[in-house]
Scaffold this motif. Structure first.
Motif, PDB file in Angstrom:
ATOM      1  N   GLY A 134       0.826  -1.202   0.000  1.00  0.00           N
ATOM      2  CA  GLY A 134       0.000   0.000   0.000  1.00  0.00           C
ATOM      3  C   GLY A 134       0.858   1.249   0.000  1.00  0.00           C
ATOM      4  N   SER A 135       0.258   2.332   0.424  1.00  0.00           N
ATOM      5  CA  SER A 135       0.971   3.610   0.350  1.00  0.00           C
ATOM      6  C   SER A 135       1.541   4.037   1.704  1.00  0.00           C
ATOM      7  CB  SER A 135       0.024   4.705  -0.158  1.00  0.00           C
ATOM      8  OG  SER A 135      -1.053   4.871   0.731  1.00  0.00           O
ATOM      9  N   LEU A 136       2.697   4.690   1.634  1.00  0.00           N
ATOM     10  CA  LEU A 136       3.282   5.382   2.781  1.00  0.00           C
ATOM     11  C   LEU A 136       3.255   6.846   2.364  1.00  0.00           C
ATOM     12  CD1 LEU A 136       6.096   2.799   2.821  1.00  0.00           C
ATOM     13  CD2 LEU A 136       4.718   3.226   4.870  1.00  0.00           C
ATOM     14  N   ALA A 137       2.680   7.688   3.177  1.00  0.00           N
ATOM     15  CA  ALA A 137       2.368   9.024   2.682  1.00  0.00           C
ATOM     16  C   ALA A 137       2.501  10.074   3.767  1.00  0.00           C
ATOM     17  CB  ALA A 137       0.937   9.032   2.138  1.00  0.00           C
ATOM     18  N   PHE A 138       2.429  11.314   3.340  1.00  0.00           N
ATOM     19  CA  PHE A 138       2.233  12.420   4.265  1.00  0.00           C
ATOM     20  C   PHE A 138       0.843  12.995   4.017  1.00  0.00           C
ATOM     21  CE2 PHE A 138       6.944  12.398   3.839  1.00  0.00           C
ATOM     22  CZ  PHE A 138       7.217  12.033   5.153  1.00  0.00           C
ATOM     23  N   ASP A 139       0.113  13.212   5.100  1.00  0.00           N
ATOM     24  CA  ASP A 139      -1.262  13.723   5.012  1.00  0.00           C
ATOM     25  C   ASP A 139      -1.391  15.067   5.717  1.00  0.00           C
ATOM     26  OD1 ASP A 139      -2.012  11.319   3.829  1.00  0.00           O
ATOM     27  OD2 ASP A 139      -2.872  10.478   5.663  1.00  0.00           O
ATOM     28  N   SER A 140      -2.012  16.006   5.035  1.00  0.00           N
ATOM     29  CA  SER A 140      -2.443  17.236   5.710  1.00  0.00           C
ATOM     30  C   SER A 140      -3.950  17.171   5.827  1.00  0.00           C
ATOM     31  CB  SER A 140      -2.034  18.474   4.910  1.00  0.00           C
ATOM     32  OG  SER A 140      -0.645  18.661   5.002  1.00  0.00           O
ATOM     33  N   ILE A 141      -4.440  17.268   7.054  1.00  0.00           N
ATOM     34  CA  ILE A 141      -5.890  17.135   7.193  1.00  0.00           C
ATOM     35  C   ILE A 141      -6.472  18.273   8.019  1.00  0.00           C
ATOM     36  CG2 ILE A 141      -5.779  14.607   7.027  1.00  0.00           C
ATOM     37  CD1 ILE A 141      -7.043  15.482  10.149  1.00  0.00           C
ATOM     38  N   ASN A 142      -7.731  18.533   7.715  1.00  0.00           N
ATOM     39  CA  ASN A 142      -8.456  19.624   8.328  1.00  0.00           C
ATOM     40  C   ASN A 142      -9.799  19.075   8.802  1.00  0.00           C
ATOM     41  OD1 ASN A 142      -9.379  22.152   9.020  1.00  0.00           O
ATOM     42  ND2 ASN A 142      -8.644  23.112   7.128  1.00  0.00           N
ATOM     43  N   THR A 143     -10.009  19.062  10.116  1.00  0.00           N
ATOM     44  CA  THR A 143     -11.299  18.625  10.646  1.00  0.00           C
ATOM     45  C   THR A 143     -11.829  19.737  11.547  1.00  0.00           C
ATOM     46  OG1 THR A 143     -10.719  17.633  12.798  1.00  0.00           O
ATOM     47  CG2 THR A 143     -10.299  16.302  10.836  1.00  0.00           C
ATOM     48  N   VAL A 144     -13.041  19.539  12.055  1.00  0.00           N
ATOM     49  CA  VAL A 144     -13.661  20.520  12.939  1.00  0.00           C
ATOM     50  C   VAL A 144     -12.790  20.717  14.188  1.00  0.00           C
ATOM     51  CG1 VAL A 144     -15.118  18.797  14.102  1.00  0.00           C
ATOM     52  CG2 VAL A 144     -15.876  21.157  13.979  1.00  0.00           C
ATOM     53  N   LYS A 145     -11.947  19.750  14.490  1.00  0.00           N
ATOM     54  CA  LYS A 145     -11.089  19.824  15.667  1.00  0.00           C
ATOM     55  C   LYS A 145      -9.819  20.646  15.428  1.00  0.00           C
ATOM     56  CE  LYS A 145     -13.384  17.197  18.487  1.00  0.00           C
ATOM     57  NZ  LYS A 145     -13.017  15.794  18.730  1.00  0.00           N
ATOM     58  N   GLY A 146      -9.438  20.819  14.153  1.00  0.00           N
ATOM     59  CA  GLY A 146      -8.214  21.563  13.870  1.00  0.00           C
ATOM     60  C   GLY A 146      -7.504  21.025  12.650  1.00  0.00           C
ATOM     61  N   LYS A 147      -6.334  21.573  12.402  1.00  0.00           N
ATOM     62  CA  LYS A 147      -5.594  21.250  11.189  1.00  0.00           C
ATOM     63  C   LYS A 147      -4.252  20.635  11.559  1.00  0.00           C
ATOM     64  CE  LYS A 147      -4.701  23.350   6.772  1.00  0.00           C
ATOM     65  NZ  LYS A 147      -4.638  24.491   5.885  1.00  0.00           N
ATOM     66  N   ARG A 148      -3.811  19.658  10.794  1.00  0.00           N
ATOM     67  CA  ARG A 148      -2.475  19.090  10.992  1.00  0.00           C
ATOM     68  C   ARG A 148      -1.791  18.978   9.633  1.00  0.00           C
ATOM     69  NH1 ARG A 148      -3.721  20.012  15.319  1.00  0.00           N
ATOM     70  NH2 ARG A 148      -3.335  18.944  17.288  1.00  0.00           N
ATOM     71  N   GLU A 149      -0.500  19.333   9.594  1.00  0.00           N
ATOM     72  CA  GLU A 149       0.239  19.354   8.324  1.00  0.00           C
ATOM     73  C   GLU A 149       1.201  18.170   8.227  1.00  0.00           C
ATOM     74  OE1 GLU A 149      -0.358  21.603   6.056  1.00  0.00           O
ATOM     75  OE2 GLU A 149      -1.196  23.337   7.116  1.00  0.00           O
ATOM     76  N   ARG A 150       1.202  17.549   7.065  1.00  0.00           N
ATOM     77  CA  ARG A 150       2.193  16.532   6.715  1.00  0.00           C
ATOM     78  C   ARG A 150       2.471  15.521   7.829  1.00  0.00           C
ATOM     79  NH1 ARG A 150       4.642  17.123   2.146  1.00  0.00           N
ATOM     80  NH2 ARG A 150       6.494  15.982   2.833  1.00  0.00           N
ATOM     81  N   MET A 151       1.395  14.944   8.352  1.00  0.00           N
ATOM     82  CA  MET A 151       1.563  13.844   9.309  1.00  0.00           C
ATOM     83  C   MET A 151       1.883  12.563   8.538  1.00  0.00           C
ATOM     84  SD  MET A 151      -1.841  14.240  11.651  1.00  0.00           S
ATOM     85  CE  MET A 151      -2.881  13.996  10.196  1.00  0.00           C
ATOM     86  N   LEU A 152       2.562  11.643   9.184  1.00  0.00           N
ATOM     87  CA  LEU A 152       2.783  10.334   8.583  1.00  0.00           C
ATOM     88  C   LEU A 152       1.425   9.661   8.390  1.00  0.00           C
ATOM     89  CD1 LEU A 152       4.716   8.126   7.650  1.00  0.00           C
ATOM     90  CD2 LEU A 152       4.847   7.332  10.026  1.00  0.00           C
ATOM     91  N   GLY A 153       1.182   9.171   7.170  1.00  0.00           N
ATOM     92  CA  GLY A 153      -0.088   8.518   6.865  1.00  0.00           C
ATOM     93  C   GLY A 153       0.084   7.498   5.762  1.00  0.00           C
ATOM     94  N   GLY A 154      -0.983   7.241   5.037  1.00  0.00           N
ATOM     95  CA  GLY A 154      -0.955   6.238   3.967  1.00  0.00           C
ATOM     96  C   GLY A 154      -1.590   4.936   4.445  1.00  0.00           C
ATOM     97  N   SER A 155      -2.161   4.210   3.492  1.00  0.00           N
ATOM     98  CA  SER A 155      -2.893   2.990   3.841  1.00  0.00           C
ATOM     99  C   SER A 155      -2.004   1.966   4.533  1.00  0.00           C
ATOM    100  CB  SER A 155      -3.510   2.383   2.575  1.00  0.00           C
ATOM    101  OG  SER A 155      -2.523   2.190   1.586  1.00  0.00           O
ATOM    102  N   LEU A 156      -0.787   1.811   4.061  1.00  0.00           N
ATOM    103  CA  LEU A 156       0.115   0.794   4.625  1.00  0.00           C
ATOM    104  C   LEU A 156       0.503   1.162   6.058  1.00  0.00           C
ATOM    105  CD1 LEU A 156       1.491  -1.810   3.677  1.00  0.00           C
ATOM    106  CD2 LEU A 156       3.504  -0.448   3.080  1.00  0.00           C
ATOM    107  N   THR A 157       0.719   2.431   6.292  1.00  0.00           N
ATOM    108  CA  THR A 157       1.081   2.921   7.626  1.00  0.00           C
ATOM    109  C   THR A 157      -0.034   2.618   8.628  1.00  0.00           C
ATOM    110  OG1 THR A 157       2.318   4.702   6.592  1.00  0.00           O
ATOM    111  CG2 THR A 157       1.745   4.986   8.917  1.00  0.00           C
ATOM    112  N   HIS A 158      -1.272   2.983   8.253  1.00  0.00           N
ATOM    113  CA  HIS A 158      -2.402   2.757   9.157  1.00  0.00           C
ATOM    114  C   HIS A 158      -2.661   1.259   9.356  1.00  0.00           C
ATOM    115  CE1 HIS A 158      -3.527   6.899   9.857  1.00  0.00           C
ATOM    116  NE2 HIS A 158      -3.408   7.147   8.558  1.00  0.00           N
ATOM    117  N   PHE A 159      -2.483   0.504   8.280  1.00  0.00           N
ATOM    118  CA  PHE A 159      -2.672  -0.951   8.370  1.00  0.00           C
ATOM    119  C   PHE A 159      -1.694  -1.544   9.390  1.00  0.00           C
ATOM    120  CE2 PHE A 159      -1.670  -5.292   7.188  1.00  0.00           C
ATOM    121  CZ  PHE A 159      -2.916  -5.858   6.969  1.00  0.00           C
ATOM    122  N   ALA A 160      -0.406  -1.199   9.245  1.00  0.00           N
ATOM    123  CA  ALA A 160       0.634  -1.755  10.127  1.00  0.00           C
ATOM    124  C   ALA A 160       0.446  -1.280  11.566  1.00  0.00           C
ATOM    125  CB  ALA A 160       2.014  -1.362   9.608  1.00  0.00           C
ATOM    126  N   ASN A 161       0.080  -0.028  11.702  1.00  0.00           N
ATOM    127  CA  ASN A 161      -0.119   0.579  13.026  1.00  0.00           C
ATOM    128  C   ASN A 161      -1.182  -0.176  13.828  1.00  0.00           C
ATOM    129  OD1 ASN A 161       0.412   2.678  14.930  1.00  0.00           O
ATOM    130  ND2 ASN A 161      -1.378   3.834  14.207  1.00  0.00           N
TER     131      ASN A 161
END
Lengths: 304, 304
Positions: free
Chosen positions: B7-34
């Motif tokens: 799968g993918s190993l990625a950087f994610d920038s996300i924006n939710t009602v709770k706040g914003k986070r820049e370039r966190m470690l993400g990707g399907s493979l990362t979340h799967f392994a985690n």
């Protein structure tokens, strides 16, 4: 114990992807009694017009513990509702609502209903009428109220007043969000839950049901159905089956285990209800059929 | 046994009602392994760019059985995704997708991964690449594929070809409807289920999950959460926990009871995952925490 229920007796014309049916027997009280019937025939309070046929009366009589509380206005017609469902059954549009006799509904709880303790179900009607019924029901051991978007938006103060004198509420997810301004179902339930409440029941249609107690949550999926015919009255069927289970059990201790089993039983009864038009989904269904599907439901969802 | 995941190993920038986070470690493979980590550290296949920091490597290494299958393209950047969630977390909008190194992904299953039987998880990537990985995995005992709207719409033929060589699929409800043209989830699952399949897993987000076997259904609600922070990777976390449970159990008999317990375990792990940003939801969570919430989940949903 016993059940006393107040609500509408109506004729429904409905249109779903499966087809159209005209002027079927419907109404919240009808669906409630139709589902409660298997465990506890409720004592009914409602109003009909002169167009309520002997066949309609026979049906209601067969499902009810008593019909003494049903008024007849011979010169009026019965409540009429017409609606259309979206292809996935998730949305419905009202085409016509004719209150007819229901506009003059001023319910009295017959003395004969009050001879022993009972569970009181207040189907979705004007909160002012719901309150009148509560005030006539000092013998009730549990009072559960249903309501809908219309009353939440138009009569919030009156609704809030009746919430002060009942023990719990049953609404669907969107109504809970509208009532609280929340977007999260747990937060919404907590906001709805008043200190004197015994339970808050949040229906999620095909996505199941959640029941919130003072210190517990119950969450169940729906029974998986390949084929839905008519979801009209699913919520009232759920309420009827749920309350009949509590009544039959005869407990006043609404614990997590009791509520969970009541909700599972009601989920299964409601699943039959939506497989046919109007009241026909439960026609010919036996307790054995219900118990068989309940066993299947446990296998589908109960992790050990 | 073991798990191999691509799968993918990625950087994610996300924006939710709770706040914003820049370039966190993400990707399907990362979340799967985690999420798999607690029961079975998976052997990973992916690709990253030169911007993958030593901290990122440390994290991935700590969750993985092996990282031999992760390629590095030093001159490229890693996959980058930016998205915004609606207030109720039910919808998300993609702002940016930069494939970067991922555009050159041509995975090879390392020989070291193939020394014993394994469960193969194909995260949401180009079905053509998924098929290449399957063809290099004759030792796999169970092959589960994830996909998404994009591939269903743009590469249906290729997706259909890879479905011929896997044992099951995990998608969300809307993807199942898109894939089949159905509006009913049971009908959709039956249409997706191919004769050689072992399971079809349909995720419903906050409304739970359903797993369809050859002759059974499992349906579970989600774990009730009052507070969601970031749903990114919830599905991959579910998949990781679900597959790790099957792997740890070591059975090849995916019965209703086995699948139900795996799904309950995965529901609970995924519930922790969405309580924090990116991979942080599971940070500091112990097996004891998971088991405690699993007990709670059983009380909430398991009717006896």
């Amino acid at each position: 114990m016993a059940i006393v229920a107040v609500g509408s007796l109506a004729f429904d014309s409905i249109n779903t992807v499966k087809g159209k049916r005209e002027r079927m027997l419907g109404g919240s009280l009808t669906h409630f009694a139709n589902a409660a019937y298997f465990l506890s025939k409720p004592h009914l309070i409602g109003i009909v017009g002169g167009d309520f046929s002997s066949e309609n009366w026979d049906f209601i009589r067969s499902k009810a513990g008593s019909i003494e509380g049903i008024d007849i206005l011979k010169e009026e017609k019965s409540f009429f509702w017409e609606g259309v469902y979206s292809e996935d059954f998730e949305k419905r549009e009202t085409i016509t609502t004719e209150l007819n006799a229901f506009a003059k509904f001023d319910p009295v709880v017959p003395f004969s209903y009050r001879k022993r303790p009972f569970i009181l179900f207040l189907a979705n009607i004007d909160p002012e009428i719901q309150k009148k019924v509560v005030l006539q029901s000092p013998e009730s051991t549990l009072k559960i109220l249903d309501t809908m978007n219309y009353w939440i938006s138009s009569s919030y103060e009156k609704l809030s007043a009746v919430l002060n004198v009942v023990d719990g509420i049953i609404v669907n997810e969107e109504e809970a969000f509208l009532l609280t301004g929340e977007k999260n179902i747990v937060m919404a339930a907590e906001k709805i839950f008043r200190p004197h409440f015994k339970m808050v029941i949040l229906k999620k249609g095909a996505n199941g049901v959640m029941v919130f107690g003072k210190d517990f949550i119950v969450s169940l999926p729906s029974f998986p159905l390949r084929d839905i015919t008519d979801p009209t009255g699913a919520g009232d069927s759920f309420a009827g089956a749920f309350i009949s289970y509590l009544d039959r059990l005869g407990t006043l201790n609404y614990s997590q285990a009791v509520v969970k089993n009541a909700a599972a039983y009601a989920t299964v009864v409601a699943s039959f209800a939506v497989e046919g038009y109007g009241v026909d989904g439960l026609k010919g269904i036996s307790k054995k059929d219900i118990n068989k599907r309940l066993d299947e439901f446990r296998k589908i969802t109960a992790c050990k």
